[in-house]
Motif scaffolding. Sequence first.
Motif, PDB file in Angstrom:
ATOM      1  N   GLY A 168       0.812  -1.209   0.000  1.00 53.33           N
ATOM      2  CA  GLY A 168       0.000   0.000   0.000  1.00 53.33           C
ATOM      3  C   GLY A 168       0.843   1.254   0.000  1.00 53.33           C
ATOM      4  N   VAL A 169       0.262   2.339  -0.491  1.00 53.77           N
ATOM      5  CA  VAL A 169       0.983   3.596  -0.614  1.00 53.77           C
ATOM      6  C   VAL A 169       0.216   4.720   0.074  1.00 53.77           C
ATOM      7  CG1 VAL A 169       2.123   2.956  -2.764  1.00 53.77           C
ATOM      8  CG2 VAL A 169      -0.113   4.081  -2.851  1.00 53.77           C
ATOM      9  N   SER A 170       0.950   5.788   0.389  1.00 57.31           N
ATOM     10  CA  SER A 170       0.333   7.007   0.911  1.00 57.31           C
ATOM     11  C   SER A 170       0.232   8.015  -0.226  1.00 57.31           C
ATOM     12  CB  SER A 170       1.171   7.578   2.061  1.00 57.31           C
ATOM     13  OG  SER A 170       2.476   7.909   1.608  1.00 57.31           O
ATOM     14  N   GLY A 226       6.794  13.822   1.563  1.00 62.01           N
ATOM     15  CA  GLY A 226       6.666  12.678   2.461  1.00 62.01           C
ATOM     16  C   GLY A 226       5.641  11.639   2.077  1.00 62.01           C
ATOM     17  N   PHE A 227       5.104  11.723   0.854  1.00 57.40           N
ATOM     18  CA  PHE A 227       4.123  10.744   0.389  1.00 57.40           C
ATOM     19  C   PHE A 227       4.726   9.899  -0.736  1.00 57.40           C
ATOM     20  CE2 PHE A 227       1.784  14.180   2.295  1.00 57.40           C
ATOM     21  CZ  PHE A 227       0.708  13.590   2.938  1.00 57.40           C
ATOM     22  N   ASP A 228       4.020   8.827  -1.070  1.00 62.06           N
ATOM     23  CA  ASP A 228       4.485   7.948  -2.153  1.00 62.06           C
ATOM     24  C   ASP A 228       3.958   8.362  -3.513  1.00 62.06           C
ATOM     25  OD1 ASP A 228       5.759   6.083  -0.311  1.00 62.06           O
ATOM     26  OD2 ASP A 228       3.727   5.405   0.199  1.00 62.06           O
ATOM     27  N   THR A 274      -2.690  -1.478  -6.814  1.00 62.11           N
ATOM     28  CA  THR A 274      -1.931  -1.082  -5.630  1.00 62.11           C
ATOM     29  C   THR A 274      -2.861  -0.439  -4.612  1.00 62.11           C
ATOM     30  OG1 THR A 274       0.111  -0.707  -6.888  1.00 62.11           O
ATOM     31  CG2 THR A 274      -0.079   0.390  -4.754  1.00 62.11           C
ATOM     32  N   PRO A 275      -2.991  -1.012  -3.416  1.00 60.25           N
ATOM     33  CA  PRO A 275      -3.856  -0.404  -2.402  1.00 60.25           C
ATOM     34  C   PRO A 275      -3.282   0.909  -1.880  1.00 60.25           C
ATOM     35  CG  PRO A 275      -2.703  -2.310  -1.496  1.00 60.25           C
ATOM     36  CD  PRO A 275      -2.396  -2.286  -2.960  1.00 60.25           C
ATOM     37  N   VAL A 276      -4.166   1.793  -1.496  1.00 65.22           N
ATOM     38  CA  VAL A 276      -3.779   3.059  -0.864  1.00 65.22           C
ATOM     39  C   VAL A 276      -3.998   2.915   0.644  1.00 65.22           C
ATOM     40  CG1 VAL A 276      -4.304   5.526  -0.666  1.00 65.22           C
ATOM     41  CG2 VAL A 276      -4.308   4.405  -2.921  1.00 65.22           C
ATOM     42  N   ARG A 277      -2.953   3.171   1.405  1.00 58.84           N
ATOM     43  CA  ARG A 277      -3.039   3.088   2.866  1.00 58.84           C
ATOM     44  C   ARG A 277      -3.595   4.366   3.480  1.00 58.84           C
ATOM     45  NH1 ARG A 277       1.213   3.803   5.021  1.00 58.84           N
ATOM     46  NH2 ARG A 277       2.687   4.128   3.303  1.00 58.84           N
ATOM     47  N   ARG A 278      -3.256   5.496   2.827  1.00 63.24           N
ATOM     48  CA  ARG A 278      -3.584   6.793   3.423  1.00 63.24           C
ATOM     49  C   ARG A 278      -3.666   7.845   2.331  1.00 63.24           C
ATOM     50  NH1 ARG A 278       0.107  10.879   5.705  1.00 63.24           N
ATOM     51  NH2 ARG A 278       1.840   9.478   5.216  1.00 63.24           N
ATOM     52  N   VAL A 279      -4.649   8.737   2.443  1.00 67.44           N
ATOM     53  CA  VAL A 279      -4.709   9.940   1.621  1.00 67.44           C
ATOM     54  C   VAL A 279      -4.660  11.127   2.575  1.00 67.44           C
ATOM     55  CG1 VAL A 279      -6.084  11.353   0.058  1.00 67.44           C
ATOM     56  CG2 VAL A 279      -5.979   8.887  -0.284  1.00 67.44           C
ATOM     57  N   SER A 294       2.306  15.098 -14.550  1.00 66.21           N
ATOM     58  CA  SER A 294       2.487  13.918 -13.705  1.00 66.21           C
ATOM     59  C   SER A 294       3.820  13.975 -12.960  1.00 66.21           C
ATOM     60  CB  SER A 294       2.434  12.651 -14.562  1.00 66.21           C
ATOM     61  OG  SER A 294       1.176  12.516 -15.185  1.00 66.21           O
ATOM     62  N   SER A 295       4.852  14.429 -13.664  1.00 64.47           N
ATOM     63  CA  SER A 295       6.186  14.500 -13.054  1.00 64.47           C
ATOM     64  C   SER A 295       6.216  15.528 -11.924  1.00 64.47           C
ATOM     65  CB  SER A 295       7.224  14.867 -14.118  1.00 64.47           C
ATOM     66  OG  SER A 295       7.239  13.909 -15.156  1.00 64.47           O
ATOM     67  N   LEU A 296       5.613  16.689 -12.155  1.00 64.64           N
ATOM     68  CA  LEU A 296       5.543  17.711 -11.114  1.00 64.64           C
ATOM     69  C   LEU A 296       4.782  17.196  -9.893  1.00 64.64           C
ATOM     70  CD1 LEU A 296       4.749  20.749 -13.420  1.00 64.64           C
ATOM     71  CD2 LEU A 296       6.799  20.545 -11.990  1.00 64.64           C
ATOM     72  N   ALA A 297       3.658  16.530 -10.157  1.00 65.94           N
ATOM     73  CA  ALA A 297       2.829  16.035  -9.058  1.00 65.94           C
ATOM     74  C   ALA A 297       3.533  14.933  -8.267  1.00 65.94           C
ATOM     75  CB  ALA A 297       1.499  15.527  -9.616  1.00 65.94           C
ATOM     76  N   LYS A 298       4.194  14.019  -8.979  1.00 61.01           N
ATOM     77  CA  LYS A 298       4.897  12.919  -8.305  1.00 61.01           C
ATOM     78  C   LYS A 298       6.023  13.449  -7.419  1.00 61.01           C
ATOM     79  CE  LYS A 298       6.259   8.486  -7.847  1.00 61.01           C
ATOM     80  NZ  LYS A 298       5.437   7.372  -7.381  1.00 61.01           N
ATOM     81  N   THR A 299       6.824  14.367  -7.947  1.00 59.55           N
ATOM     82  CA  THR A 299       7.935  14.909  -7.164  1.00 59.55           C
ATOM     83  C   THR A 299       7.424  15.704  -5.969  1.00 59.55           C
ATOM     84  OG1 THR A 299       9.470  14.939  -9.018  1.00 59.55           O
ATOM     85  CG2 THR A 299       9.890  16.511  -7.259  1.00 59.55           C
TER      86      THR A 299
END
Length: 305
Positions: free
Chosen positions: A135-137, A175-177, A259-264, A164-169
């Motif tokens: 899971g991801v945050s 501190g999130f995935d 992929t499950p999400v652990r936290r939003v 997408s690149s801006l958002a991912k970084t």
Amino acid sequence: MHNFLPIAYFRNQFVPFAEANVSIATHALHYGTGAFGGMRGLPDPQNPGQILLFRLDRHSQRLSQSARFMHYDLPPDKIQQVIIDFVKKNSPTTSFYIRPFVYTSDLGISPRLHSVEKDFFVYGLELGDYLSPEGVSCRISSWHRQEDRSLPLRGKISGAYITSSLAKTEAVESGFDEAILLNSQGKVSEASGMNIFIVRNGKLITPGFDQDILEGITRDSVITVARSLGIEVIERPVDKSELFIADEVFLSGTAARVTPVRRVENYEYSPQRPVTDQLRDKLTAITENRDPEFRDWVFAIPLNA
């Protein structure tokens, strides 16, 4: 560190990966005038003499459609045959990912799609889990998903992935995935490179095509499998607040699979994910050719043929 497959398809021939290079003046490098696909493959667990590809026909069709936005006529059957030959020449021994790419290969400086040379290449790399299967945050990105009136979002256009690149970084550096992007109307659209689903009261809910999402092939697979299992699927706008009160949330994509999400943000979900787990187990069985109901989704490539 990536382990690239040794052979690439480049300029209408198979060459060593290290020799498949483009000029720094390549048109697509400057203007984002390219489109790509992505598909997973793995050695058949039941038959080591063949490789399994998931929904090769759909992936080839979507890349052909994306190429049309580039004013490039690239038939799906040609894409499919090149990928089959590519797999045979590389004979991968572990789970891998294939990246086919169409692009404006000219060396001109005028931003256009007419009267400019196009080309098509394929390479691959070994790939296990793109995101943690535990899971991801996720955070809600400050960047918004583009609108289809500005970009052809039904194609995987390379230039569109700056957002997408801006958002991912932004997500990782805070501190999130992973990031979740809203659209221009403030509704949930998708993650940086994945579609998104939520579960509420046993029903599977996902943003529809009118929410500026990519027409994900894994997304389509999840919806089809869910309905085969008797799970109600609803495609509709999703509010940000619904993410916080959902019973389950998961992401889907070729690289991410399910992929499950652990936290939003600061909202945690239960580690019990019955719907997500059921869908993930079913899709795993399908991709490994262990599910007769969806055997037509799996393309087997004999390595000795």
